[in-house]
Design an enzyme around this catalytic site. Structure first.
Site, PDB file in Angstrom:
ATOM      1  N   THR A   1      22.205  39.472  61.115  1.00 35.81           N
ATOM      2  CA  THR A   1      23.537  40.070  61.274  1.00 35.81           C
ATOM      3  C   THR A   1      24.069  40.596  59.931  1.00 35.81           C
ATOM      4  O   THR A   1      24.453  41.764  59.819  1.00 35.81           O
ATOM      5  CB  THR A   1      24.527  39.009  61.832  1.00 35.81           C
TER       6      THR A   1
ATOM      7  N   GLY B   1      34.297  35.408  54.743  1.00 39.74           N
ATOM      8  CA  GLY B   1      33.711  36.709  55.099  1.00 39.74           C
ATOM      9  C   GLY B   1      34.191  37.838  54.216  1.00 39.74           C
ATOM     10  O   GLY B   1      33.920  37.879  53.013  1.00 39.74           O
TER      11      GLY B   1
ATOM     12  N   GLY C   1      27.647  36.559  67.199  1.00 44.01           N
ATOM     13  CA  GLY C   1      27.050  36.416  65.860  1.00 44.01           C
ATOM     14  C   GLY C   1      27.994  35.778  64.854  1.00 44.01           C
ATOM     15  O   GLY C   1      27.769  35.867  63.647  1.00 44.01           O
TER      16      GLY C   1
ATOM     17  N   ILE D   1      37.215  38.698  53.223  1.00 48.91           N
ATOM     18  CA  ILE D   1      38.405  38.539  52.361  1.00 48.91           C
ATOM     19  C   ILE D   1      37.937  38.297  50.920  1.00 48.91           C
ATOM     20  O   ILE D   1      37.159  37.389  50.679  1.00 48.91           O
ATOM     21  CB  ILE D   1      39.269  37.330  52.800  1.00 48.91           C
TER      22      ILE D   1
ATOM     23  N   GLU E   1      27.396  29.566  63.237  1.00 46.75           N
ATOM     24  CA  GLU E   1      26.250  29.211  62.398  1.00 46.75           C
ATOM     25  C   GLU E   1      25.013  29.008  63.278  1.00 46.75           C
ATOM     26  O   GLU E   1      25.136  28.761  64.481  1.00 46.75           O
ATOM     27  CB  GLU E   1      26.546  27.903  61.651  1.00 46.75           C
TER      28      GLU E   1
ATOM     29  N   LYS F   1      27.051  29.811  51.813  1.00 49.92           N
ATOM     30  CA  LYS F   1      28.024  28.787  51.397  1.00 49.92           C
ATOM     31  C   LYS F   1      27.411  27.404  51.268  1.00 49.92           C
ATOM     32  O   LYS F   1      27.742  26.651  50.369  1.00 49.92           O
ATOM     33  CB  LYS F   1      29.216  28.752  52.355  1.00 49.92           C
TER      34      LYS F   1
ATOM     35  N   LYS G   1      32.844  25.801  52.382  1.00 55.71           N
ATOM     36  CA  LYS G   1      33.694  26.846  51.797  1.00 55.71           C
ATOM     37  C   LYS G   1      34.819  26.222  50.952  1.00 55.71           C
ATOM     38  O   LYS G   1      35.161  26.736  49.886  1.00 55.71           O
ATOM     39  CB  LYS G   1      34.270  27.720  52.917  1.00 55.71           C
TER      40      LYS G   1
HETATM   41  N1  HSE Z   1      30.131  30.558  61.169  1.00 57.75           N
HETATM   42  C1  HSE Z   1      30.996  31.092  60.199  1.00 57.75           C
HETATM   43  C2  HSE Z   1      32.387  31.263  60.815  1.00 57.75           C
HETATM   44  C3  HSE Z   1      30.481  32.420  59.724  1.00 57.75           C
HETATM   45  O1  HSE Z   1      32.511  31.184  62.039  1.00 57.75           O
HETATM   46  O2  HSE Z   1      33.350  31.416  60.087  1.00 57.75           O
HETATM   47  C4  HSE Z   1      31.129  32.942  58.484  1.00 57.75           C
HETATM   48  O3  HSE Z   1      30.937  32.085  57.399  1.00 57.75           O
END
Ligand code: HSE
Length: 438
Positions: A13, A134, A187, A136, A190, A105, A205
């Protein structure tokens, strides 16, 4: 000038999205970077698979090691995720003198200290903007934009999948499992979705955000982590009746005794902007002593939002290729020899408010007993609702909001309440934060 040569590890992705953005915006990106950026090689598990991107002009391989040792490549972009193979590949890329851009991460939260130390010795950069929230640009905002501040606290919705689940449960009454399956299809989730719903992804994170906010080493193992799997529609509804929303937050706070580092479902007043961040969107609220509260909002997952951050990192690396390594922005915002040893507090030492829900027998004196237990431990009640029993055998539901209290005292009070003969089952407890500018 020669183009800067990129090798990508992983064409899923985010890898596919990155290739698409680099191709579509090539001219604009080159104007910003000062050099053309060319993807020369990419590794994927199965190179015959159909993808969201064109791979024309890119040499494909199923052997990722070829990319990290390709002498032609200047920057390795790691987008395979996980922390075993990715760790070996990143360490090898650094040993081979390549700069690294990663969206990983878990890798940074768990092994960032060793990765940054190796990179510093080798004089290469490791950029990781896409690892948190993501699209930001939160790493850049805290590390550079807020560099004049002492950061007091930050609180973020930093897992899109979890936020999507809570939003759909609240707005549409949908089932947890059904919404999670949709997040997987889109997508967002995780590879192992328990990382999303159990708070592990958010803890990765938060580890990174806390390190760059407070100048502390990455300490993933010290984050207290609670997921959203026990959140029920009942609690979502009662929270709404009290004027709150339930959000899954990562919170890092500086206190006189150390740093609070915690991920858990949290009641937030519905009037706060961050309480209205819905679906897969992320938001991070950062309070600096000079700037006051600041809020950063955007898509926290998905192909192109994440690619936006990956490409920004590539541009950043290209711009500083010729600069003296000593004069680059430090990986963790603070100079590596100036990191602080502030302790991470245990949850027992955290101060926060609480939402409590319990089932009590409907008879005189029950509430008095509960409030006595609270009062003896210095816990002050801010709001209280009692719902009458549905029939003569069902107990009454008691919901209360407390003032902030030491978690140790709250644990003792809950244990004492659960021992009362008049209380049925266990007490549901959700932490609550006002997130005001104080
Ligand atoms: N699985 C993570 C989320 C993807 O849903 O935020 C982005 O780090």
């Amino acid at each position: 000038m020669e183009p800067v040569k990129i090798g990508i590890l992983g064409l899923g992705t985010v890898g596919g999205g990155t290739l698409n953005v680099l191709t579509r915006n090539a001219e604009e990106i080159a104007r910003r970077a000062g050099r053309e950026i060319k993807v020369v090689q990419a590794a994927a598990r199965d190179i015959s698979r159909s993808r969201i991107c064109s791979t024309e002009g890119v040499a494909l391989t199923e052997n990722a090691k070829e990319v990290v040792s390709n002498p032609e490549i200047d920057i390795v972009v790691e987008l395979i995720g996980g922390d075993t193979l990715a760790r070996d590949l990143v360490m090898n890329a650094i040993a081979n003198g390549k700069h690294v851009v990663t969206a990983n991460k878990a890798l940074i939260a768990k092994f960032g200290n060793e990765i940054f130390s190796a990179a510093q010795k080798k004089g290469v950069m490791v950029a990781f903007e896409a690892a948190v929230a993501g699209g930001i640009p939160i790493i850049k905002a805290i590390r550079e934009g807020l560099a004049g501040n002492e950061i007091e606290w930050l609180a973020g919705i930093i897992n899109g999948t979890g936020n999507f689940i809570l939003t759909e449960m609240r707005d549409k009454g949908r089932d947890f499992a059904d919404v999670l399956a949709e997040a997987q299809r889109l997508g967002y989730a995780e590879a192992d979705p328990t990382f999303d719903v159990e708070g592990i992804d958010a803890a990765h994170k938060l580890t990174i955000l806390a390190a760059i906010a407070f100048g502390i080493p990455l300490q993933f193992e010290k984050v207290s982590t609670e997921g959203i799997t026990n959140i029920t529609r009942e609690d979502v509804n009662y929270a709404e009746q009290l004027g709150y929303r339930i959000k899954h937050l990562g919170i890092a706070k500086r206190t006189a005794d150390g740093i609070e580092l915690r991920v858990h479902p949290t009641l937030i007043p519905e009037k706060r902007l961050i309480a209205n961040v819905d679906g897969v969107m992320n938001a991070v609220l950062v309070k600096g002593d000079a700037v006051g509260p600041t809020l950063y909002y955007g898509a926290g997952a998905g192909a192109e939002p994440t690619a936006s951050a990956v490409v920004a990192d590539i541009v950043d690396v290209v711009r500083t290729l010729t600069s003296d390594p000593e004069n680059r922005v430090p990986h963790l915002a603070f100079q590596p020899d100036a990191l602080s040893t502030l302790p991470i507090l245990s949850m027992d030492d955290v101060v926060t408010a609480y939402y409590l829900r319990m089932h009590a027998e409907d008879k005189p004196g029950v509430l008095a007993e509960i409030t006595r237990i609270m009062g003896e431990r210095g816990i002050s009640i801010e709001a209280l609702i009692q719902k009458e029993p549905i029939n003569k055998d069902s107990g009454a539901t008691v919901i209360m909001l407390t003032q902030p209290v030491l978690e140790r005292n709250m644990n003792q009070a809950i244990a004492a309440i659960e021992k009362l003969d008049t209380i049925r089952g266990s007490v549901t407890r959700i932490r609550s934060e006002h997130l005001n500018s104080q």
